[in-house]
Write a protein that holds these residues in place. Sequence first.
Motif, PDB file in Angstrom:
ATOM      1  N   TRP A 161      -9.381  -2.458   2.957  1.00  0.00           N
ATOM      2  CA  TRP A 161      -8.298  -1.579   2.538  1.00  0.00           C
ATOM      3  C   TRP A 161      -8.515  -0.133   2.948  1.00  0.00           C
ATOM      4  O   TRP A 161      -7.623   0.710   2.775  1.00  0.00           O
ATOM      5  N   VAL A 190      -0.747   0.788  -6.767  1.00  0.00           N
ATOM      6  CA  VAL A 190      -0.945  -0.524  -6.165  1.00  0.00           C
ATOM      7  C   VAL A 190      -2.342  -1.021  -6.532  1.00  0.00           C
ATOM      8  O   VAL A 190      -3.312  -0.242  -6.557  1.00  0.00           O
ATOM      9  N   GLU A 213      -3.988   4.120  -6.165  1.00  0.00           N
ATOM     10  CA  GLU A 213      -4.568   2.789  -5.999  1.00  0.00           C
ATOM     11  C   GLU A 213      -5.666   2.566  -7.030  1.00  0.00           C
ATOM     12  O   GLU A 213      -6.386   3.507  -7.407  1.00  0.00           O
ATOM     13  N   TYR A 220       0.816  -1.208   0.000  1.00  0.00           N
ATOM     14  CA  TYR A 220       0.000   0.000   0.000  1.00  0.00           C
ATOM     15  C   TYR A 220       0.851   1.260   0.000  1.00  0.00           C
ATOM     16  O   TYR A 220       0.352   2.349  -0.309  1.00  0.00           O
TER      17      TYR A 220
END
Length: 430
Positions: free
Chosen positions: A219, A82, A167, A72
């Motif tokens: 997450w 990521v 992300e 992360y």
Amino acid sequence: MNIPLTPIRCLYRAVDLYGKKVGVVAGKNRYTYAQFGERVERAAAGLGAEGVGPGDRVAYLSFNNEQLLEGYYSAPLIRAIVMPLNVRLTPPELIQILNHSGARVLLFETDFAPCLDAFRKACPAIERYIALNGPIPHADLTYDELLARGRIERPSLLSFDENEIAEIFYTSGSTGTPKGVMLSHRTIYLHALGVTGSITQHDRFVELHTIPLFHANGWGRPQTATMNGIKQVMVRRFEPANVLRLIEEERATGMSLVPVMANALLNCPELGKFDTSSMQEIHIGGAASSPELIARMEQAFHCAVMAGYGLTETCPVATDARTKSTVQFADEEDRIRHMAMAGWPILGTEVRVVSPTGQDVPRDMETVGEVIVRGDNVMDGYYRESEATSNAIRDRWLSTGDMAVWDEENYIHIVDRKKDIIISGGENIS
């Protein structure tokens, strides 16, 4: 003064303020935040040595472990992206996502080694396959070898562009077609601040990562927990007896669950055999929670238990059923009923319930409308899907497809889906 907003600030706040404290626990491995920061910098150096650069997608196929948590930060640290993958998907579904994203690197656990041949044949964009937990035939290198490549120096925060994507999470949403939800450095950092400002967080807390980190409920925690110096305990796979054991051994104070997990804990034969008195808050999301479930969890764990609401597109938390000083409960039944609702918005987030014409529906807890969200935590769009993005975000409001009622105190209660969908294990399935 304008300093770029980035989750990298969460990492280095933990390193600077909590460097000597154990910050990550994964099985028998324990790392201080200083050690965690070094491993992240080494992983970043290793990825860079493998040719990963700004904007490249770095995919992870892994259960909860320290390597995934490090991902992360290691990819965004070199301005790459990521991309944790859902371990429950089939190989064809994973191949579709890997090809759509154009991921250059795949880091994977040994459990998924049997998929390697299929990935190599069907995913030409992937240049390197990195085994996370030991040498595997046909892998290009191991994660330990990646860490041995060197260590980058701490970059200047001014070198980051807060609007760059950090992300991508693929979600089937309501159409069945996987869509990559893009979250920028800015979006992730402000979501972490919003959660920190809305839900009690301090450095004496111990967080169990009970939900898989590829899952929205999972997450959303790493940045908030890291920036607050919280000890993070990785739960590789959810096994009720093991979770109860970890609560006792690590003196865990908080965890997030989906309803099916909460029920599994309540029905676990070992419940009552472990000391769970350290627990202070349990958050339940991913699917609607019943008042009965909230009440049973409170009785079992003797701590605050509350529902919440969010989705991948909101990074993920949008609302939480925490108590509100302006709400006076009529009785205990009314209090439990409120704690089982989706709740009211976290800091930096606005939530409305609207009619098909976009007007607020009456706040009478009876009239049903669609939930729309606006705020710092809303996604930057779907990757390579401009039409889907424009359909989802109109006039800067995200259409969620969730139907709800609400009241004068901005408490919302989800009652249905706008499109055909079922929820299994806290995940949307079209």
